[in-house]
Write a protein that holds these residues in place. Structure first.
Motif, PDB file in Angstrom:
ATOM      1  N   LEU A  13      -2.112  -2.876  -2.681  1.00 42.05           N
ATOM      2  CA  LEU A  13      -2.875  -4.117  -2.725  1.00 42.05           C
ATOM      3  C   LEU A  13      -2.503  -5.032  -1.570  1.00 42.05           C
ATOM      4  N   TYR A  14      -3.484  -5.664  -1.004  1.00 43.74           N
ATOM      5  CA  TYR A  14      -3.274  -6.655   0.032  1.00 43.74           C
ATOM      6  C   TYR A  14      -3.942  -7.939  -0.422  1.00 43.74           C
ATOM      7  N   ARG A  15      -3.269  -9.046  -0.275  1.00 40.68           N
ATOM      8  CA  ARG A  15      -3.742 -10.326  -0.771  1.00 40.68           C
ATOM      9  C   ARG A  15      -4.645 -11.012   0.258  1.00 40.68           C
ATOM     10  N   LYS A  16      -5.754 -11.549  -0.220  1.00 43.88           N
ATOM     11  CA  LYS A  16      -6.683 -12.302   0.626  1.00 43.88           C
ATOM     12  C   LYS A  16      -7.182 -13.477  -0.198  1.00 43.88           C
ATOM     13  N   SER A  17      -7.149 -14.667   0.355  1.00 40.65           N
ATOM     14  CA  SER A  17      -7.580 -15.849  -0.374  1.00 40.65           C
ATOM     15  C   SER A  17      -9.076 -16.048  -0.186  1.00 40.65           C
ATOM     16  N   THR A  46      -1.641  -0.551  -8.053  1.00 37.11           N
ATOM     17  CA  THR A  46      -2.405  -0.718  -9.273  1.00 37.11           C
ATOM     18  C   THR A  46      -3.190   0.560  -9.511  1.00 37.11           C
ATOM     19  N   VAL A  73      -3.410  -7.033 -12.320  1.00 35.12           N
ATOM     20  CA  VAL A  73      -4.572  -7.689 -11.718  1.00 35.12           C
ATOM     21  C   VAL A  73      -5.770  -7.574 -12.651  1.00 35.12           C
ATOM     22  N   SER A 119     -10.027  -6.166  -7.050  1.00 36.50           N
ATOM     23  CA  SER A 119      -8.912  -6.615  -7.882  1.00 36.50           C
ATOM     24  C   SER A 119      -8.582  -8.064  -7.540  1.00 36.50           C
ATOM     25  N   TYR A 120      -8.359  -8.858  -8.591  1.00 33.56           N
ATOM     26  CA  TYR A 120      -8.110 -10.298  -8.458  1.00 33.56           C
ATOM     27  C   TYR A 120      -6.787 -10.666  -9.128  1.00 33.56           C
ATOM     28  N   ASP A 121      -6.144 -11.668  -8.593  1.00 36.71           N
ATOM     29  CA  ASP A 121      -4.869 -12.174  -9.097  1.00 36.71           C
ATOM     30  C   ASP A 121      -5.005 -12.693 -10.536  1.00 36.71           C
ATOM     31  N   TRP A 129      -7.307  -9.546  -4.191  1.00 39.71           N
ATOM     32  CA  TRP A 129      -6.200  -8.751  -3.667  1.00 39.71           C
ATOM     33  C   TRP A 129      -6.707  -7.610  -2.808  1.00 39.71           C
ATOM     34  N   SER A 130      -7.662  -6.844  -3.317  1.00 42.08           N
ATOM     35  CA  SER A 130      -8.094  -5.648  -2.620  1.00 42.08           C
ATOM     36  C   SER A 130      -9.408  -5.176  -3.203  1.00 42.08           C
TER      37      SER A 130
END
Length: 142
Positions: A13-17, A46, A73, A119-121, A129-130
């Motif tokens: 997973l990589y986080r992106k706002s 995940t 997530v 996928s979301y926080d 997230w990804s």
């Protein structure tokens, strides 16, 4: 063709706002019990559903969109056939699932579905997230 089969894939997973997220927690969720009962080996991964060939009929019309219990997530699914969106879930909590009646949406015959899974926080549902896309061949028997 395999009916109702699912396997799980792991992705990093990589986080992106995101500044505006219109996806909300789904009100169509059901409890999901993982038949494999596996624990995630690392928090950096995940589990996502893997989709094999599937045959749907009037007696078995559903595709199950599952967020395994050990995921940290929310998952959101968009299901498309060609350029048409057939289904868009809300945010599905870990350990929950939604069923999508693909049988009612499609004519008899072979089709290829495209799943976009995001996928979301869990603490801030506006943080994406990804995401991943996957195709699935299905046969509708009417």
């Amino acid at each position: 063709l395999i009916s109702g089969a699912s396997l799980f894939l792991s992705i990093r997973l990589y986080r992106k706002s995101l500044s505006c997220c219109q996806t909300r927690i789904s009100d169509r969720q059901k409890e999901y019990a993982d038949p494999m009962d596996k624990k995630a080996e690392e928090e950096a991964y995940t589990e996502l559903m893997g989709f094999g060939c599937l045959e749907l009929s009037e007696n078995e019309p559903f595709i199950y969109l599952i967020n395994p219990p050990d995921n940290g997530v929310y998952l959101c699914f968009e299901v498309r056939c060609k350029d048409q969106t057939l289904y868009h879930s809300g945010l599905i909590e870990p350990g929950k699932m939604e069923d999508f009646d693909a049988f009612s949406c499609l004519d008899a015959g072979e089709h290829t579905l495209t799943y976009s899974i995001s996928s979301y926080d869990l603490k801030n549902e506006a943080v994406l997230w990804s995401g991943v896309q996957q195709n699935q061949d299905i046969l509708i028997r009417k």
